[in-house]
Design a protein around this motif. Structure first.
Motif, PDB file in Angstrom:
ATOM      1  N   HIS A  71      -0.797   1.507   3.188  1.00  0.00           N
ATOM      2  CA  HIS A  71      -0.166   1.544   4.618  1.00  0.00           C
ATOM      3  C   HIS A  71       1.425   1.738   4.237  1.00  0.00           C
ATOM      4  CE1 HIS A  71      -3.369   3.643   6.726  1.00  0.00           C
ATOM      5  NE2 HIS A  71      -4.596   2.389   6.173  1.00  0.00           N
ATOM      6  N   GLU A 122       4.892   1.465   3.693  1.00  0.00           N
ATOM      7  CA  GLU A 122       6.347   2.810   4.053  1.00  0.00           C
ATOM      8  C   GLU A 122       7.612   2.144   3.172  1.00  0.00           C
ATOM      9  OE1 GLU A 122       7.018   4.371   7.747  1.00  0.00           O
ATOM     10  OE2 GLU A 122       4.074   4.096   7.771  1.00  0.00           O
ATOM     11  N   GLN A 156       7.632  -3.140   8.628  1.00  0.00           N
ATOM     12  CA  GLN A 156       5.940  -4.168   8.613  1.00  0.00           C
ATOM     13  C   GLN A 156       5.839  -4.984   7.791  1.00  0.00           C
ATOM     14  OE1 GLN A 156       4.594  -0.787   5.634  1.00  0.00           O
ATOM     15  NE2 GLN A 156       4.076   0.424   7.516  1.00  0.00           N
ATOM     16  N   TYR A 179       6.390  -1.955  14.948  1.00  0.00           N
ATOM     17  CA  TYR A 179       4.820  -1.254  14.521  1.00  0.00           C
ATOM     18  C   TYR A 179       3.658  -1.895  15.652  1.00  0.00           C
ATOM     19  CZ  TYR A 179       3.228   0.595  10.686  1.00  0.00           C
ATOM     20  OH  TYR A 179       2.660   2.401   9.878  1.00  0.00           O
ATOM     21  N   GLN A 235      -7.024   3.355  22.274  1.00  0.00           N
ATOM     22  CA  GLN A 235      -6.567   5.202  23.082  1.00  0.00           C
ATOM     23  C   GLN A 235      -8.189   5.460  24.066  1.00  0.00           C
ATOM     24  OE1 GLN A 235      -4.767   6.143  21.592  1.00  0.00           O
ATOM     25  NE2 GLN A 235      -3.541   4.375  19.977  1.00  0.00           N
ATOM     26  N   ILE A 268      -6.636   2.974  16.810  1.00  0.00           N
ATOM     27  CA  ILE A 268      -4.834   3.021  16.635  1.00  0.00           C
ATOM     28  C   ILE A 268      -4.514   4.378  16.584  1.00  0.00           C
ATOM     29  CG2 ILE A 268      -4.458   0.654  15.816  1.00  0.00           C
ATOM     30  CD1 ILE A 268      -4.497   1.584  12.887  1.00  0.00           C
ATOM     31  N   ILE A 269      -3.441   5.112  16.481  1.00  0.00           N
ATOM     32  CA  ILE A 269      -3.253   6.679  16.375  1.00  0.00           C
ATOM     33  C   ILE A 269      -3.145   6.580  14.738  1.00  0.00           C
ATOM     34  CG2 ILE A 269      -0.971   8.183  16.634  1.00  0.00           C
ATOM     35  CD1 ILE A 269      -0.472   6.921  19.493  1.00  0.00           C
ATOM     36  N   SER A 270      -2.714   6.205  14.302  1.00  0.00           N
ATOM     37  CA  SER A 270      -2.783   5.732  12.441  1.00  0.00           C
ATOM     38  C   SER A 270      -3.612   6.389  12.196  1.00  0.00           C
ATOM     39  CB  SER A 270      -2.128   4.577  12.132  1.00  0.00           C
ATOM     40  OG  SER A 270      -0.105   4.852  12.477  1.00  0.00           O
ATOM     41  N   PRO A 271      -4.488   6.705  10.844  1.00  0.00           N
ATOM     42  CA  PRO A 271      -5.814   7.187   9.708  1.00  0.00           C
ATOM     43  C   PRO A 271      -6.119   5.466   9.547  1.00  0.00           C
ATOM     44  CG  PRO A 271      -4.171   8.751   9.982  1.00  0.00           C
ATOM     45  CD  PRO A 271      -3.867   8.298  10.231  1.00  0.00           C
ATOM     46  N   PHE A 316      -5.536  -1.946   6.631  1.00  0.00           N
ATOM     47  CA  PHE A 316      -4.284  -2.515   6.850  1.00  0.00           C
ATOM     48  C   PHE A 316      -4.043  -4.132   7.058  1.00  0.00           C
ATOM     49  CE2 PHE A 316      -3.768   1.340   9.674  1.00  0.00           C
ATOM     50  CZ  PHE A 316      -2.347   1.614   9.263  1.00  0.00           C
TER      51      PHE A 316
END
Length: 380
Positions: A167, A169, A174, A205, A289, A343-346, A351
């Motif tokens: 994860h 980037e 981050q 983030y 969510q 969370i929205i991220s896969p 993490f």
């Protein structure tokens, strides 16, 4: 994690190291052993080997390398390599500058398992830190004398990335910048430490974590006298989100050698207490969510017993060690608590790994099903 198809090349001997640098080895420790773990990720067991190599490169410079290899029991020869530390340090009279990969556990606070809330439970991180030591002085009234406290420290630390590689980037979003004030003082035979941490994320983030520009605060007090030590920690992982990200932990470590006939050396017990429930905080079981699927964080505990047999030979540690740990922690207040869909991220592989024991993460599948680890090894 790296798959090793062939054995690692042997490091140079102390004599060869002198030829390369012109200086002597400060410390060189190796350990081999076997460990078994059962937790939320299942059961795994196998041999491990670890090397900690520290060398003085110059009058004011030192380098540290700590590498650990774990191989799950199987017929193949591949293994997992963990780089625990690889850093270079300048240690001067006025300040210390350290850069590279480090174990920040002792730096962040006194807890051996719970803690490091400012970095979401992650302790092995790449960082750059500068530390300014100082002392408090006081005059004794009506006396030609002065007393001084032990050295204290003011530190500034930069962590470029808190996430695992899958994860990461590398875009500067981050990580965080952390400031710490550490104060030591003695009262008779007791020694006390105060840790005050404040950090700001590099970007917004995760709004319920320290990787956010809202700011994170963590404070710890540790007390040690004789064979007993204890600590208490309070943290708010996101100041804007408030008590929904607040947690307290405490623990005690006792030298139990006198009462265990030499079978055990130390006993460490810690506890973690959530101070509020926020159904939108995914780091405590919440699900922003779908709030109907949110779980409530519960108090957690951790216990570890360890023994060391043997004495130092010619200034080098050579001894057998063994121990075990057990906990009902599910990884609250760490990246390891995130679940798919929260969370929205896969989520992928996750993490972060959260709290660890002997190099392996330890996390229970639920609060009522404790997980544990047992290990035995030899250090030389």
């Amino acid at each position: 994690m790296v798959a090793l198809a062939h054995p690692l090349a042997a490091l140079e001997t102390p004599i060869e190291a002198v030829k390369l640098t012109g200086t002597a080895v400060v410390a060189q420790d190796y350990s081999v052993g076997y460990e078994w773990r059962q937790d939320a990720d299942g059961t795994v067991y196998g041999p491990f080997a670890e090397m900690d190599f520290r060398q003085k490169l110059h009058e004011y410079f030192t380098a540290d390398l700590d590498a650990r290899i774990f191989k799950a029991a199987s017929s193949d020869d591949s293994a997992a390599l963990f780089l625990e530390a690889a850093d270079l340090a300048y240690v001067g009279s006025w300040f210390t500058l350290v850069g590279g990969r480090r174990d920040l556990g002792d730096f962040m606070g006194p807890g051996s398992f719970f803690g490091a809330y400012t970095t979401m439970g992650e302790r092995q991180l790449d960082s750059v830190a500068i530390t300014l030591p100082f002392r408090f002085f006081a005059d004794i009234p009506d006396a030609d004398a002065q007393v001084s406290a032990p050295y204290n420290a003011l530190s500034l630390l930069y962590v470029p990335n808190l996430f695992e590689a899958a994860h990461s980037e590398f875009d500067g979003r981050q990580g965080l910048v952390l400031g710490q004030l550490r104060v030591k003082f003695r009262i008779k035979k007791s020694l006390s430490d105060i840790f005050l941490n404040y950090a700001v994320g590099l970007d917004d983030y995760f709004v319920n974590s320290s990787v956010d520009e809202a700011g994170t605060a963590e404070a710890s007090y540790a007390f040690h006298e004789g064979t007993v030590g204890c600590f208490v920690t309070y943290a708010m992982q996101n100041i804007v989100q408030g008590v929904g990200t607040s947690v307290a932990s405490a623990g005690a470590a006792v030298d139990v050698k006198k009462w265990c006939f030499g079978l055990l050396d130390t006993l460490d017990v810690e506890g973690q207490l959530p101070l509020a429930m926020d159904p939108a905080n995914p780091f405590t079981g919440g699900n922003p969510q779908n709030l109907d699927m949110a779980a409530s964080p519960q108090p957690c505990w951790f216990a570890e017993a360890r023994n060391t047999l043997g004495d130092s030979v010619a200034g080098a540690a050579m001894h057998l060690f063994y121990g075990g740990a057990i906990t009902n922690s599910v990884g609250d207040y760490t990246f390891a608590r995130l679940t798919a869909g929260s969370i929205i991220s896969p989520l992928g592989g996750g993490f972060g790994e959260g709290f660890k024991v002997e190099g392996l993460s330890l996390r229970s599948p639920n609060y009522g099903a404790p997980s544990g680890i047992i290990y035995v090894g030899y250090e030389f």
